[in-house]
Design an enzyme around this catalytic site. Structure first.
Site, PDB file in Angstrom:
ATOM      1  N   SER A 153       9.473   1.332 -11.479  1.00 51.23           N
ATOM      2  CA  SER A 153      10.106   2.502 -12.100  1.00 51.23           C
ATOM      3  C   SER A 153      11.213   2.083 -13.069  1.00 51.23           C
ATOM      4  O   SER A 153      11.887   1.066 -12.871  1.00 51.23           O
ATOM      5  CB  SER A 153      10.722   3.398 -11.037  1.00 51.23           C
ATOM      6  OG  SER A 153       9.736   3.850 -10.159  1.00 51.23           O
ATOM      7  N   SER A 187      14.499  -1.066  -4.073  1.00 51.95           N
ATOM      8  CA  SER A 187      15.165  -1.239  -2.778  1.00 51.95           C
ATOM      9  C   SER A 187      15.130  -2.707  -2.387  1.00 51.95           C
ATOM     10  O   SER A 187      14.170  -3.423  -2.679  1.00 51.95           O
ATOM     11  CB  SER A 187      14.524  -0.357  -1.705  1.00 51.95           C
ATOM     12  OG  SER A 187      13.150  -0.526  -1.693  1.00 51.95           O
ATOM     13  N   GLU A 234       0.741   1.414  -0.999  1.00 47.15           N
ATOM     14  CA  GLU A 234       2.122   1.840  -0.784  1.00 47.15           C
ATOM     15  C   GLU A 234       2.349   2.528   0.557  1.00 47.15           C
ATOM     16  O   GLU A 234       3.375   2.346   1.182  1.00 47.15           O
ATOM     17  CB  GLU A 234       2.581   2.753  -1.919  1.00 47.15           C
ATOM     18  CG  GLU A 234       4.064   3.073  -1.846  1.00 47.15           C
ATOM     19  CD  GLU A 234       4.716   3.165  -3.215  1.00 47.15           C
ATOM     20  OE1 GLU A 234       5.515   2.293  -3.541  1.00 47.15           O
ATOM     21  OE2 GLU A 234       4.404   4.115  -3.967  1.00 47.15           O
TER      22      GLU A 234
END
Lengths: 378, 334
Positions: A127, A159, A242
């Site tokens: 992203s 993250s 994912e």
């Protein structure tokens, strides 16, 4: 139709249960990111030493060749017993399977074992500020310079970046090619000055995620995964992994949360309020639907090799249910649920991210309409 | 674990779908609804194939298969909106199998399984599907704790007109005191009927969704198919979610009736809670997605909406069954 576990599945579950009961670590630290990370690293090493770090990986790479059903059982049991997630969850679930699918023999030899042992942590650089739901719009540029690629750009929602050795990076290698075709997939070393990590504080006050500022970072060409210009396809492999397995972990946690809520409502008498009773019934229906639909989806994939229409629905249903349930908790517990020391206050805020992370609900509905129902695109 | 039908079960479902696509066309459904009468030849054919008694034991001349097989037939019956007493008669037979005495089973099951007579089933004081033409009926108390076998020819009952002309309904008069007690498990009888009507609702939802997807791909406004508009797309996605959710829990409940009765009370409540909601919402959404034409008598979507409303309310709707789910969970927590 048989909704009981087979003998092999039960043996797998019982072996795992026995091991978990003997090896489960104590309470996870709260609030301190570094302490949580250290705790989860230690936990992954314990899993690794007994061969439980990645049951779904093939045996030749240190896994157990687990079936999809066994993998689901693994995550359900982890959730049920309250085990923490391993530190390198993105490496185990995303980077590992993507490297297995697209990597050269050299890449597999180099990267897979340290993923499993938590020696090298991975993060995901997909992203960007201008490329969220529209992932193929990434602007981060990679320019060839001899044997290297020189990369400049910005990533967001990474993250674990501050603990990561490696990053799964999607960057634009051909600015003139069509949007999806000009991308390539890199394995980027995070240990270089040219990559700066800045924590992104979220509405809960903690920083699970980071921003990456990449200023002429160098990546050797040998660290490209798949062919040049093939990055979108490789990235899809990552995205398809994912939620594999993890959904079962989350689904069990959701049910545990509901059981606590029901116990609270029984204790404080709110269970006799017909409106509360209706809402709890709705939550019971939703959590059971999630569990059963997840198993149905798994059976479909195992039998037919591809997901059925139900496979696209569980993430949407889970995120919506978690938001509704944490809101209901405020009704049942009262305003104390919103005191910072009360765990429900954290759950309520964190749930807001569920319908955004890993594909917004709006994007999921678009995908269902277009790919499952076959409705025309704009 | 194998949360999918066996090959035999798939075959039964496929065969039922193909047969009903030919025998229960939209034109036939309309004719039956507008004339208020069923086509007798369809029922004769279904009886010939053994559908009414598919889940009745072979000892009583049934097919000896399970509730899963019966549920697949009812799902396809719902998909085609078939006009027949199948739901009512199969529910009656199952109720006698679960709750009847040996003599009651011996007398009624072979006749019901063969389709020689039809039956009905319902909660005392409420609506009974296909009652007036039935020979025999099982009436249960709302919690299934007591069950009564009623000889319809000796009882005071009459037809009632409902919003759903695709099926005939009836009720007993308040003064009616006829019937004999049944010694067996009335609660299981009620739970299983709850599961099979949920299966019919799943079929209705799937058909309403299929019709809607087809329509919005075809219908053009502003120079493009309305199905390309995101608002319409998201409505269709929601219809799919509701349908698949109801399907998961209904199949689970049917399996529990065959394989693990300890799960049946909760599973049947789950199925009906979910299928009632899905039935009403998906068919209502189908009317909305069809726009003006969807509100006309001429379009077929309203038949599905009307049947779904009756099925959703019969044996308790979403609110009744959610309350039951909470009660079961609270008892476990206490």
């Amino acid at each position: 139709m048989d909704l009981t576990f087979s003998t092999e599945e039960l043996e797998f579950r019982d072996e795992l249960r026995g091991w978990l009961e003997a090896n489960l670590p104590g309470e996870e630290p709260r609030g301190d990111e570094d302490a949580i990370y250290a705790f989860r690293t230690e936990w992954q090493r314990t899993l690794y030493d007994s061969g439980w770090a990645a049951v779904h990986w093939p045996q030749e790479y240190g896994g157990r060749d687990a079936t999809l059903m066994q993998s689901a059982i693994f995550f359900e049991e982890m959730g049920r017993i309250g085990a923490p997630l391993p530190a390198n969850v993105l490496g185990l679930l995303l980077a590992g399977p993507t490297i297995m699918a697209w990597g050269t023999d050299e890449q597999k030899d180099r990267y897979l074992t340290p993923i499993l042992s938590a020696e090298e942590i991975w993060c995901q650089g997909f992203s960007e500020p201008e490329a969220g739901s529209d992932l193929a719009a990434v602007k981060t540029r990679a320019v060839r310079d001899g044997d290297d690629w020189v990369v400049t750009g910005q990533k967001v929602w990474t993250s674990g970046a501050q603990y990561s050795k490696w990053c799964m990076l999607v960057a634009r290698t051909d600015p003139d090619a069509a949007k999806h075709k000009g991308l390539s997939y890199f394995l980027m070393d995070m240990e270089q000055e040219e990559v700066q990590v800045r924590p992104l504080v979220q509405i809960t006050g903690e920083a699970e995620f980071n921003e990456l500022f990449i200023e002429e970072a160098r990546i050797p060409h040998a660290n490209m995964l798949g062919e040049e210009g093939n990055g979108w396809i490789v990235a899809l492999t990552t995205l398809m992994n994912e939620r594999s397995g993890l959904g079962f972990f989350l689904q069990v946690r959701l049910r545990q949360m509901l059981d606590r809520l029901i116990a609270e409502a029984v204790a404080n008498g709110k269970i006799d309020d017909p409106v509360i009773s209706q809402s709890l019934g709705d939550m019971l229906e939703r959590t059971e639907t999630l569990r059963l639909t997840a198993y149905r989806g798994l059976s479909t994939i195992m039998k037919y090799g591809q997901p059925g229409p139900e496979g696209s629905l569980t993430k949407w249903l889970w995120s919506e249910t978690n938001q509704m349930m944490t809101q209901l908790a405020v009704d049942i517990v009262g305003p104390q649920a919103l005191h910072s020391a009360n765990p429900w206050s954290y759950e309520l805020l964190r749930a807001r991210g569920n319908s955004i992370e890993g594909g917004t609900t709006e994007i999921l509905k678009n995908i269902i309409a277009e790919r499952v129902l076959g409705l025309p695109r704009k | 674990m194998q949360f999918d039908f066996t090959e035999d079960q798939h075959e039964i479902k496929r065969t039922a779908k193909d047969l009903l696509a030919q025998r229960s066309t939209s034109e036939k459904v309309r004719t039956a609804a507008e004339s208020g009468s069923y086509e007798q030849s369809l029922w004769a054919e279904l009886a010939e194939l053994g559908w009414p008694g598919v889940a009745i034991s072979e000892d009583h001349s049934g097919g000896g298969l399970g509730i899963i097989e019966l549920a697949t037939l009812l799902e396809e019956g719902g998909y085609a909106l078939a006009n027949s007493p199948l739901l009512a008669s199969a529910a009656c037979a199952i109720a006698i199998q679960e709750a009847g005495s040996d003599a009651q089973k011996k007398e009624w099951l072979p006749k019901l399984a063969s389709g020689q007579v039809t039956g009905s089933f319902g909660i005392a004081g409420q609506t009974f599907p296909d009652l007036v033409d039935a020979a025999i009926t099982v009436s249960v108390s709302p919690d299934g704790s007591s069950a009564t076998l009623i000889d319809v020819s000796a009882a005071e009952c009459n037809a009632v007109e409902t919003i759903d002309p695709t099926r005939r309904y009836g009720e007993f008069s308040e003064a009616d005191q006829s019937g004999e007690g049944m010694p067996g498990d009335g609660a299981a009888a009620l739970d299983i009927s709850t599961v099979i009507v949920s299966a019919e609702l799943v079929g209705i939802c799937q058909r309403a969704l299929d019709m809607t997807v087809e329509y919005v791909k075809d219908r053009k406004q502003f120079g493009r198919p309305v199905g390309s508009f995101q608002a319409v797309q998201h409505r269709c996605a929601q219809m799919l979610l509701n349908t698949e959710a109801a399907r998961s829990v209904t199949y689970y409940a049917a399996w529990s009736a065959d394989a693990d009765r300890s799960l049946l009370p909760e599973a049947s409540a789950l199925a009906k809670s979910s299928a009632s909601k899905a039935g009403v919402e998906v068919t209502g959404s189908a009317i909305q997605a069809h726009g003006g034409i969807g509100f006309t008598w001429e379009a077929d979507v309203h038949w599905f909406y009307k049947r779904a409303q009756m099925d959703a309310a019969w044996l308790g709707g979403t609110k009744t069954h959610r309350e039951r789910l909470t009660r079961i969970a609270a008892a476990q927590a206490a």
